[in-house]
Design an enzyme around this catalytic site. Structure first.
Site, PDB file in Angstrom:
ATOM      1  N   ASP A  32      -5.568   1.739 -14.730  1.00 23.96           N
ATOM      2  CA  ASP A  32      -6.626   2.745 -14.705  1.00 23.96           C
ATOM      3  C   ASP A  32      -6.075   4.150 -14.922  1.00 23.96           C
ATOM      4  O   ASP A  32      -6.704   4.985 -15.569  1.00 23.96           O
ATOM      5  CB  ASP A  32      -7.376   2.687 -13.375  1.00 23.96           C
ATOM      6  CG  ASP A  32      -8.344   1.506 -13.300  1.00 23.96           C
ATOM      7  OD1 ASP A  32      -8.480   0.779 -14.312  1.00 23.96           O
ATOM      8  OD2 ASP A  32      -8.959   1.308 -12.232  1.00 23.96           O
ATOM      9  N   TYR A  85     -10.847   8.119  -5.114  1.00 23.75           N
ATOM     10  CA  TYR A  85     -10.576   8.917  -3.910  1.00 23.75           C
ATOM     11  C   TYR A  85     -11.842   9.101  -3.071  1.00 23.75           C
ATOM     12  O   TYR A  85     -11.811   9.079  -1.838  1.00 23.75           O
ATOM     13  CB  TYR A  85      -9.999  10.262  -4.339  1.00 23.75           C
ATOM     14  CG  TYR A  85      -9.368  11.100  -3.249  1.00 23.75           C
ATOM     15  CD1 TYR A  85      -9.233  10.646  -1.939  1.00 23.75           C
ATOM     16  CD2 TYR A  85      -8.883  12.375  -3.544  1.00 23.75           C
ATOM     17  CE1 TYR A  85      -8.651  11.430  -0.957  1.00 23.75           C
ATOM     18  CE2 TYR A  85      -8.297  13.172  -2.574  1.00 23.75           C
ATOM     19  CZ  TYR A  85      -8.192  12.684  -1.276  1.00 23.75           C
ATOM     20  OH  TYR A  85      -7.611  13.468  -0.303  1.00 23.75           O
TER      21      TYR A  85
END
Length: 288
Positions: free
Chosen positions: A71, A188
């Site tokens: 990713d 996140y």
């Protein structure tokens, strides 16, 4: 879908699988009449249908970009293509990712179908952010995952005045704040307690990091919103980070403005698995 005549390949060269995959993939593509552009590290594979080019020039004029890596590699390629619309197909050289579409054992069967036009394009929202200091714009960025303001390890809690479309939301007193796309909601933002958002939705997520006021919760706002974050405190080391890969240090009084970019990221989807299949696998849903 239109025929694919030329493909650019961008590779995480440090992966232990990269050399082996490239050694098979490049001749496989050229043997099917597809021209290939690849990084100089693989110049030994160049022939009549494959050429080596500088990394930044590989996407120029190709019909599709293959990303070999994880990713993080795909995020860096998305930034490289910030002014282009070529579709991106991610091939994961490690464990399954949220962005990369195919695993190592799925490459050739899926690519066969892709070359025959059997794929769809998923258009993902990206954000553009600008950094302003003393009334002057000093930085401009585009991200696929998130824009983050957070404090250094030894800094105090920071005070961020936050507005949405010129309407004040609050002054977040926290370790930081994450502005994420739906794609970034599983990065996140998720670790900070933010919601999981279907990546095809047109929204923006605002997630505080360890807020001092526990009633400060994540917000989901319309995709057309404009968010402004102004650093009001002198809290020591505070940083602006883009997609977790680049960033800069902020000063008291700096303002960061974030809104959806006019350009989206076009991800190739082959139907191998759905977003919810990936969620179930990555988050171990249903496992005891």
């Amino acid at each position: 879908m239109s025929a694919i005549k030329e493909i650019g390949i961008l590779t995480k060269t440090s992966s232990p699988h990269a050399d082996d995959v490239m050694a098979k993939l490049v001749p496989w593509l050229t043997g099917r009449g597809v021209k290939v552009r690849m990084q100089p590290e693989y110049g030994s594979l160049a022939d009549g249908g494959a050429v080596a080019a500088p990394r930044d020039n590989i996407p120029d004029g190709v019909d599709m970009v293959l990303v070999l890596g994880g990713d993080g590699t795909l995020l860096s390629v998305a930034r490289l293509l910030e002014d282009a619309d070529q579709p991106i197909l991610g091939i994961n050289l490690g464990s399954l990712g949220f962005l990369t579409e195919l695993g190592l054992d799925e490459i050739y069967g899926s690519l066969e179908r892709v070359l025959e036009g059997e794929y769809t394009i998923e258009r993902r929202v990206r954000l553009k952010a600008s950094l302003h200091r003393e009334g002057e714009q000093i930085g401009h960025y585009q991200v696929l995952n998130d824009v983050v303001i957070n404090k250094g390890a030894l800094a105090r809690i920071i005070d961020l005045q936050t507005c949405v479309d010129d309407q004040k939301v609050t002054n977040y007193q926290a370790d930081g704040l994450i502005i994420s796309t739906p794609t970034g909601s599983t990065a996140y933002s998720l670790a900070a307690g933010g919601p999981i958002i279907d990546p095809t939705l047109d929204v923006i997520v605002v997630s505080p990091i360890c807020p001092h006021t526990l009633t400060n919760r994540p917000l989901v706002i319309p995709g057309g919103s404009r968010v402004e974050l102004c650093l009001r405190s002198d809290s020591g080391a505070v940083f602006l980070t883009l997609d977790g890969q680049e960033g800069t240090r902020l000063q008291q009084g700096d303002c960061v403005r974030v809104q959806a970019s006019e350009r989206k990221v076009n991800l190739v989807r082959t139907g191998v698995r759905t977003f919810y299949d990936v969620l179930s696998t990555k988050l171990h849903w249903g496992h005891r």
